[in-house]
Design a protein around this motif. Sequence first.
Motif, PDB file in Angstrom:
ATOM      1  N   ASN B 176       0.827  -1.212   0.000  1.00 24.14           N
ATOM      2  CA  ASN B 176       0.000   0.000   0.000  1.00 24.14           C
ATOM      3  C   ASN B 176       0.854   1.252   0.000  1.00 24.14           C
ATOM      4  O   ASN B 176       0.588   2.212  -0.721  1.00 24.14           O
ATOM      5  N   GLN B 177       1.873   1.219   0.831  1.00 27.06           N
ATOM      6  CA  GLN B 177       2.752   2.383   0.916  1.00 27.06           C
ATOM      7  C   GLN B 177       3.495   2.597  -0.389  1.00 27.06           C
ATOM      8  O   GLN B 177       3.666   3.722  -0.846  1.00 27.06           O
ATOM      9  N   LYS B 178       3.922   1.487  -0.992  1.00 25.34           N
ATOM     10  CA  LYS B 178       4.601   1.578  -2.281  1.00 25.34           C
ATOM     11  C   LYS B 178       3.702   2.260  -3.294  1.00 25.34           C
ATOM     12  O   LYS B 178       4.123   3.134  -4.039  1.00 25.34           O
ATOM     13  N   HIS B 179       2.461   1.833  -3.293  1.00 25.78           N
ATOM     14  CA  HIS B 179       1.488   2.384  -4.218  1.00 25.78           C
ATOM     15  C   HIS B 179       1.352   3.894  -4.000  1.00 25.78           C
ATOM     16  O   HIS B 179       1.362   4.670  -4.964  1.00 25.78           O
ATOM     17  N   GLU B 180       1.239   4.298  -2.739  1.00 26.23           N
ATOM     18  CA  GLU B 180       1.093   5.728  -2.422  1.00 26.23           C
ATOM     19  C   GLU B 180       2.283   6.537  -2.917  1.00 26.23           C
ATOM     20  O   GLU B 180       2.130   7.601  -3.519  1.00 26.23           O
ATOM     21  N   VAL B 181       3.476   6.005  -2.640  1.00 18.26           N
ATOM     22  CA  VAL B 181       4.682   6.735  -3.034  1.00 18.26           C
ATOM     23  C   VAL B 181       4.756   6.850  -4.555  1.00 18.26           C
ATOM     24  O   VAL B 181       5.085   7.902  -5.096  1.00 18.26           O
ATOM     25  N   LEU B 201      11.954  -4.308 -10.157  1.00 18.87           N
ATOM     26  CA  LEU B 201      11.729  -4.106 -11.587  1.00 18.87           C
ATOM     27  C   LEU B 201      10.315  -3.660 -11.916  1.00 18.87           C
ATOM     28  O   LEU B 201      10.098  -2.883 -12.831  1.00 18.87           O
ATOM     29  N   GLU B 202       9.370  -4.125 -11.121  1.00 18.98           N
ATOM     30  CA  GLU B 202       7.980  -3.732 -11.394  1.00 18.98           C
ATOM     31  C   GLU B 202       7.830  -2.215 -11.303  1.00 18.98           C
ATOM     32  O   GLU B 202       6.992  -1.616 -11.967  1.00 18.98           O
ATOM     33  N   CYS B 208       8.305   4.601 -14.514  1.00 17.18           N
ATOM     34  CA  CYS B 208       9.399   5.239 -15.247  1.00 17.18           C
ATOM     35  C   CYS B 208       9.096   5.395 -16.732  1.00 17.18           C
ATOM     36  O   CYS B 208       8.486   4.531 -17.345  1.00 17.18           O
ATOM     37  N   ASP B 209       9.560   6.521 -17.281  1.00 18.29           N
ATOM     38  CA  ASP B 209       9.453   6.725 -18.726  1.00 18.29           C
ATOM     39  C   ASP B 209      10.662   6.126 -19.421  1.00 18.29           C
ATOM     40  O   ASP B 209      10.620   5.812 -20.594  1.00 18.29           O
ATOM     41  N   ASN B 304       4.320 -10.549 -22.446  1.00 16.21           N
ATOM     42  CA  ASN B 304       4.948  -9.266 -22.709  1.00 16.21           C
ATOM     43  C   ASN B 304       6.462  -9.363 -22.529  1.00 16.21           C
ATOM     44  O   ASN B 304       7.230  -8.590 -23.082  1.00 16.21           O
ATOM     45  N   GLY B 305       6.850 -10.332 -21.750  1.00 14.31           N
ATOM     46  CA  GLY B 305       8.272 -10.465 -21.468  1.00 14.31           C
ATOM     47  C   GLY B 305       8.529 -10.293 -19.993  1.00 14.31           C
ATOM     48  O   GLY B 305       7.703  -9.722 -19.288  1.00 14.31           O
ATOM     49  N   GLN B 306       9.642 -10.781 -19.538  1.00 22.85           N
ATOM     50  CA  GLN B 306       9.954 -10.673 -18.123  1.00 22.85           C
ATOM     51  C   GLN B 306      11.166  -9.791 -17.906  1.00 22.85           C
ATOM     52  O   GLN B 306      12.245 -10.055 -18.423  1.00 22.85           O
ATOM     53  N   LEU B 307      10.935  -8.726 -17.130  1.00 25.41           N
ATOM     54  CA  LEU B 307      12.025  -7.803 -16.846  1.00 25.41           C
ATOM     55  C   LEU B 307      13.155  -8.496 -16.100  1.00 25.41           C
ATOM     56  O   LEU B 307      14.326  -8.229 -16.347  1.00 25.41           O
ATOM     57  N   ASP B 308      12.763  -9.399 -15.199  1.00 30.63           N
ATOM     58  CA  ASP B 308      13.777 -10.102 -14.390  1.00 30.63           C
ATOM     59  C   ASP B 308      14.819 -10.761 -15.264  1.00 30.63           C
ATOM     60  O   ASP B 308      16.010 -10.674 -15.030  1.00 30.63           O
TER      61      ASP B 308
END
Lengths: 244, 327
Positions: B176-181, B201-202, B208-209, B304-308
């Motif tokens: 939740n806090q992550k979402h807020e930030v 990575l998420e 990020c642009d 879509n692919g995996q960033l990891d």
Amino acid sequence: MNVTVAILKRELGNYFATPVAYVFIVIFLVLSGVFTFYLGGLYERGQADLQPFFTFHPWLYLFLIPALSMRLWAEERRAGTLELLMTLPVSVGEAVLGKFLAAWLFTGIALALTFPVWITINYLGDADNPVILLSYLGSFLMAGAYLAVGACVSAFTRNQVITFVMSFVICLVFVLAGFPMVMDLFQGWAPQTLINAIGRMSFLSHFESITRGVIDLRDLIFFFSFIGAWLLANGIGVEMRKSG
Amino acid sequence: MTGIPTDTHAAIEVIALRKDFGRFTAVSDISFDVHTGEVLGFLGPNGAGKSTTMKMITGFLTPTRGRSRVAGFDVGQQPIEAKRRMGYLPEGAPAYGDMTVTAFLDFIARIRGYHGRERRRRVAVAIEKANLGSVVHKPVETLSKGFKRRVGLAQAILHDPPILIMDEPTDGLDPNQKHEVRELIREMASDKAILISTHILEEVDAICDRAIIIAQGSLLFDGTPQQLVSMSSLHNAVKLCFEDKIPEGAEACLRGLNEVIEVASDTVRHRLTVFPGNGKSIVGPVTQRVRDEGWRVEEIFVENGQLDEVFRRITRRDTPVQQVDVS
């Protein structure tokens, strides 16, 4: 200037937000009382002056002030707040000055709280108040010199124990400069001019000449330039840390 | 004369920045720009040199070589001017623990040169934005990790800086806090240049642009999160889930398609994953083949692919990548 004042206020607030202030002040007052009345024999001397009180200040400061100054920079580094402070629009000079002035003001408060001794001596006899006032000023200046050493040492290491011991030793050298313990170290190999210079750096002799009630410009210049030089070195220490 | 801000400068310019600690090179000749309106994600494994780079950009460390400019001001030459224009959340969000949240932010506001009513307003706005209303009178050291992080955030945005640099702003926060930030960062993004470091990575995908990746002190990738994800061998791969078991010959049949270079099967869960060459879209021909063959497929979806996976491949060049090479 505003920045320096903001840092000064924060630092001073920090002393009183933690037990540091209270422990320091209580110990300072108790010890200066003990020294004055027992070791100094204020009553037994039968003189209405505070000579016994001030005589012990250099020795009291010797271990109390390094204890106060050891956290000045070391603590900021340990807590990581140095990164915060130095990435705010603050110059090294402002930070050094703000921190030093806060600590100095704090020792000034502790010193001022010894006023009952002054009341006592005025009650007991006809005290020479201008001399006492001057002695207080001398003591305050000397405290500043101790603090400047401690602040500087604190900027060079993050270990507070090392800071304390190093500050103690350096201050001891300056207290005893002019005495055989220190002079003998330099005698024989150092040039005479250096030995003479060291001999004139003694906290004790400058302080004693002030407590005798004589304002000598040289004593004032000594303490202020001593403080200035150590704070400059303090600034260099903080600056050096930036290069890793 | 350098250091006069003009429109031609990016908000943050990092030019061949290098930092040696003794014989160890922490950051090796890194260059990149961040423009106003852009959120740049700074990625890399732990110890890659992300924090060291940020410390140099913010003027806490002096680079061994190279320089950085913030809002057109050279950080080495005009540090105070540069620092006035940026907000910085250092790693771990350090704050003076003995101070209350209000007192701490008030101190920051004083340092930033605000007086009287304006100072109180700035502090109040920062408290509101960082959602600190419930803890304003508590000493910072008594707060939970999430609140401490938000105090650091409030401190960084108090002067509404055009440039914001945050070292792992969501580290240690609950979802939740992550979402807020992240919401907060997104809100501020339009008129600021924001640089955030992260190893989550998420987060890159979420806010990020653009992303850059460094490892062992060197810049290894600079592009959009979409470009990053398209480097995944799974990018545009089609997953087929069959109702019961995988039809005989299906694997070979799919492999026969033009753009397909590999098919992986999962017999336990009755799944086939069809990998395209060059990350091309193959969902059309694959579904066509499914229809033609009359396979009973429960589900078809495009990966879509995996960033990891991409992250691992970029940052650890010695380790071989899955089956397929997308290059």
